[in-house]
Scaffold this motif. Structure first.
Motif, short mmCIF file in Angstrom:
data_model
loop_
_atom_site.label_atom_id
_atom_site.label_comp_id
_atom_site.label_asym_id
_atom_site.label_seq_id
_atom_site.Cartn_x
_atom_site.Cartn_y
_atom_site.Cartn_z
N GLN A 188 0.80 -1.20 0.02
CA GLN A 188 0.12 -0.08 0.04
C GLN A 188 1.03 1.41 -0.04
O GLN A 188 1.66 1.42 1.00
CB GLN A 188 -0.79 -0.03 1.16
CG GLN A 188 -2.00 -1.12 1.30
CD GLN A 188 -3.17 -0.95 2.31
OE1 GLN A 188 -3.20 0.05 2.85
NE2 GLN A 188 -3.49 -2.04 2.92
N ASP A 189 0.94 1.79 -1.17
CA ASP A 189 1.83 2.95 -1.11
C ASP A 189 1.31 4.24 -0.53
O ASP A 189 1.16 5.18 -1.40
CB ASP A 189 2.05 3.41 -2.98
CG ASP A 189 3.33 3.24 -3.39
OD1 ASP A 189 4.32 2.95 -2.36
OD2 ASP A 189 3.80 3.36 -4.44
N ILE A 190 1.22 4.36 0.80
CA ILE A 190 0.70 5.32 1.36
C ILE A 190 1.74 6.34 2.03
O ILE A 190 1.52 7.24 2.80
CB ILE A 190 -0.36 4.99 2.45
CG1 ILE A 190 0.36 3.94 3.46
CG2 ILE A 190 -1.42 4.50 1.73
CD1 ILE A 190 -0.71 3.36 4.47
N ALA A 191 3.08 5.64 2.23
CA ALA A 191 3.94 6.50 2.99
C ALA A 191 5.22 6.97 1.90
O ALA A 191 6.20 7.27 2.50
CB ALA A 191 4.65 5.50 3.92
N THR A 192 4.76 7.39 0.67
CA THR A 192 5.87 7.64 -0.36
C THR A 192 6.38 9.30 0.20
O THR A 192 5.60 9.89 0.74
CB THR A 192 5.26 7.80 -1.76
OG1 THR A 192 4.67 6.63 -2.03
CG2 THR A 192 6.22 8.45 -2.74
N GLY A 193 7.59 9.35 0.26
CA GLY A 193 8.10 10.62 0.67
C GLY A 193 8.55 10.66 2.18
O GLY A 193 9.08 11.50 2.79
N LYS A 194 7.78 9.67 2.79
CA LYS A 194 8.41 9.63 4.22
C LYS A 194 9.63 8.69 4.63
O LYS A 194 9.96 7.93 3.71
CB LYS A 194 7.41 8.69 5.19
CG LYS A 194 5.87 9.58 4.96
CD LYS A 194 5.87 10.79 5.98
CE LYS A 194 4.70 11.15 5.77
NZ LYS A 194 4.56 12.88 6.41
N VAL A 195 10.36 9.03 5.65
CA VAL A 195 11.69 8.55 5.89
C VAL A 195 11.58 7.78 7.45
O VAL A 195 11.06 8.63 8.32
CB VAL A 195 12.82 9.55 5.96
CG1 VAL A 195 14.09 8.71 6.15
CG2 VAL A 195 12.94 10.22 4.46
N VAL A 196 11.83 6.67 7.47
CA VAL A 196 11.82 5.94 8.54
C VAL A 196 13.48 5.75 8.76
O VAL A 196 14.15 5.10 8.26
CB VAL A 196 11.12 4.67 8.67
CG1 VAL A 196 11.11 3.88 10.08
CG2 VAL A 196 9.55 4.82 8.39
#
Ligand code: CP
Length: 302
Positions: A33-41
């Motif tokens: 589920q491509d819902i965290a594009t642009g986030k960094v963990v």
């Protein structure tokens, strides 16, 4: 849950556990589920890990987030004397969420106090391992179709086992009965037992697995935590205290499942692995879905 730290399992309410478990079910049905594009963990592992780190990284990747971090403290600037607080303040500049494992109890709480981004405790010493607890709850609910009114045996290192401490606290919300099986020197700490008593629930203590195995719905095996012992001879005395064999399961309840946070050393014979009761590798797989749900909730994506 958005922007909340997850340091101890008690940081989330019973209702929040259920929301995470329901969301994890959704991720299990549709893991990409491509819902965290642009986030960094950021995954900061000051102690060794296979499952927790890789399942967090797998979870983040499946959601389109990027992962940075280290798996060995010696490759970070803490090896030059940098404080944990300074490390966390720095990583906040690079990541939207920090997942941290540290050998010292309380390290995750300290990180939370100085961090401007959410901290997820991936295990702090012998204290807490809340995300393991969430996947344990998921595995229990999935195999028993409920979390309520279950009998749970916890076997092995109940003193130092952080997964045990988190799981007991969480299951106190679901009217569990606890069967505590350990050597005398590795009994569940008084503070955790107090938690059970405060909820008006029952626990029973044993030294042999056979005394409880036929009474329980979940048999939660644990490794004796060699790295927590100050005297290696104390470890040597108890390291082989419990070895679960296939033959020991013959009179167990039909719904019994054997769980283990892993890694195992020798406390479950490999002859158990192909029995209908063995569930520990599926349990590890469930970690990806639960960690996807946690990342999504804490980043406010779902
Ligand atoms: N269950 C668990 O915490 O495993 P790792 O130490 O491999 O992360």
């Amino acid at each position: 849950m958005k922007n909340k730290h997850l340091v101890s399992i008690s940081d989330f309410s019973k209702e929040e556990y259920i929301k995470i478990l329901d969301s994890a079910e959704d991720f299990e049905k549709q893991p990409v589920q491509d819902i965290a594009t642009g986030k960094v963990v950021a995954t900061l592992f000051f102690e060794p890990s296979t499952r927790t780190r890789l399942s967090f990284e797998s979870a983040a990747n499946r959601m389109g987030a990027k992962v940075i971090g280290f798996s060995d403290a010696s490759s970070s600037s803490t090896s030059k004397g940098e404080s944990l607080a300074d490390t966390i303040k720095t990583v906040c500049c690079y990541a939207d969420l920090i997942v941290m494992r540290h050998p010292l109890e309380g390290a995750a709480r300290l990180a939370g106090e100085v961090s401007s981004v959410p901290i997820i405790n991936a295990g702090d010493g012998a204290n807490q391992h809340p995300t393991q607890c969430m996947l344990d709850l998921y595995s229990i609910r999935k195999t028993q179709n409920t979390l309520d009114n279950l009998h749970i045996a916890l076997v092995g290192d109940l003193k130092y086992g952080r997964t045990v401490h988190s799981l007991v606290e969480a299951m106190c919300n679901f009217n569990a009965t606890f069967h505590l099986i350990s050597p005398e020197s590795l009994k569940l700490p008084g503070a955790v037992k107090m938690h059970i008593k405060e909820k008006g629930l029952n626990y029973y203590q044993y030294t042999e697995i056979q005394e409880a195995i036929d009474k329980v719905d979940i048999l939660y095996m644990t490794r004796v935590q060699r790295e927590r012992f100050l005297d290696i001879q104390d470890y040597e005395r108890v390291k082989n205290a419990y070895i679960l064999e296939q033959s020991m399961l013959k009179n167990s309840k039909p719904n019994l499942k054997v769980l283990h946070p892993l890694p195992r050393v020798n406390e479950i014979n490999t002859n158990v692995d192909n029995t209908r009761q063995a569930y520990y590798f599926q349990q590890a797989q469930n970690g990806v879905y639960v960690r996807q749900a946690l990342i999504a909730a804490i980043l406010g994506l779902k």
